[in-house]
Design an enzyme around this catalytic site. Structure first.
Site: not given
Length: 311
Positions: A159, A260, A290
């Site tokens: 991320s 996501d 995500h």
């Protein structure tokens, strides 16, 4: 969405001095020095001035003369939270060290908004420089000096950590940090953005885990004051000079999931890299959201296997 409060979603509040109050503290795990465990770990200072540090991991049993790849790991947390000491991060780092096997350097970088970008990139550069120095220093860290293969160093981020890895890899091409050689970059669900909405962002605007107002707030808290989401730190697809630098990026593994909101941007990034001659291995699954690997052990294992094959 009009009544949705992204601060409540993140369990934080913004103080008048620009700092955050973080209401949730996840369980933490101490480093492990017990040789009966599969993996040893210990904490080392990166920068006393910046209050940054790292947790190192290595298999307890290493064959004589063996040299293991060194993986610099950058955790998720939307720029504003999480630490490598938290159990969820510690356990994954432990598993990487055991199963690849490898030396893991998990970097506890500074958090936003107390420290806005590019502070996190600077911390990453400090970490790479630290690893570089251990090999040639008589007093260097023995886990790196004695067991690390500096010809097989990898940058791995999840991320926001993947955003850090991407930007750090581009900076390193100018630094040329011999004897350390970056053999590959691993971008797991890279956190990138832009002012214009993508189809996946609009379709998943009310995603229960990572809704669009939360994504926007995280960028607002992390980017330099006065900039917007088309700043090169957020949007790697609009800066021409940055796009030219990727030609020397080397091998790259990109991982993403169809649920996501950022998946369209991640796939655009892959296309841009391929167009510029980067050797990219893309692993996208239609199912998943995500940071699914933080809570789904099966997905975490699949990602670990991707990394193992790549390294």
């Amino acid at each position: 969405m009009s009544k949705f409060n992204p601060y409540d979603h993140l369990n934080v509040s913004l103080n008048e001095d620009g700092t955050l109050t973080r209401y949730v503290k996840l369980p933490a795990a101490p480093p492990n020095s017990d040789p009966s465990e599969a993996v040893l770990s210990k904490d080392v200072t990166l920068s006393a001035e910046n209050k940054t540090w790292m947790r190192l991991y290595r298999p307890s049993k290493i064959s004589p003369g063996a040299r293991l790849p060194v993986i610099l790991y950058f955790h998720p947390g939307g720029w504003i939270q999480m630490s490598v000491a938290e159990s969820i991060i510690h356990e994954f780092s432990y598993r990487m060290a055991a199963e690849i096997p490898s030396i893991i350097v998990a970097v506890d970088f500074r958090l936003a908004p107390e420290h806005r970008l590019p502070a996190q990139y600077e911390d990453a550069m400090d970490a790479v420089t630290w690893v570089q120095k251990q090999a040639g220093d008589g007093d260097g860290e023995p886990w790196i000096k004695d067991y690390g293969d500096l010809n097989r160093c990898y940058l791995y981020g999840v991320s926001c950590g993947a955003n850090i890895v991407y930007n750090t890899a581009l900076r390193l091409r100018e630094m040329k940090p011999q004897p350390l050689k970056i053999a590959g970059t691993i971008l797991n669900q890279p956190f990138i953005g832009g002012k214009n909405r993508t189809k996946s962002e609009l379709n998943l605007a009310t995603d229960p885990y990572f809704p669009l107002p939360v994504i926007d707030l995280l960028w607002e808290l992390a980017l330099p004051v006065g900039t917007d989401r088309d700043h090169r730190f957020c949007n790697p697809l609009v800066d021409a000079a940055m796009k030219e630098k990727v030609r020397s990026l080397g091998r790259c593994l990109v991982i993403g999931f169809g649920g996501d909101p950022l998946v369209d941007r991640q796939q655009e990034l892959v296309r841009m890299l391929v167009e510029r001659g980067v050797q990219v291995e893309a692993r996208f699954d239609d199912i998943g959201f995500h940071n699914i690997d933080l809570i789904d052990k099966r997905r975490a294992l699949a990602i670990l296997n991707f990394i193992k094959e790549f390294v």
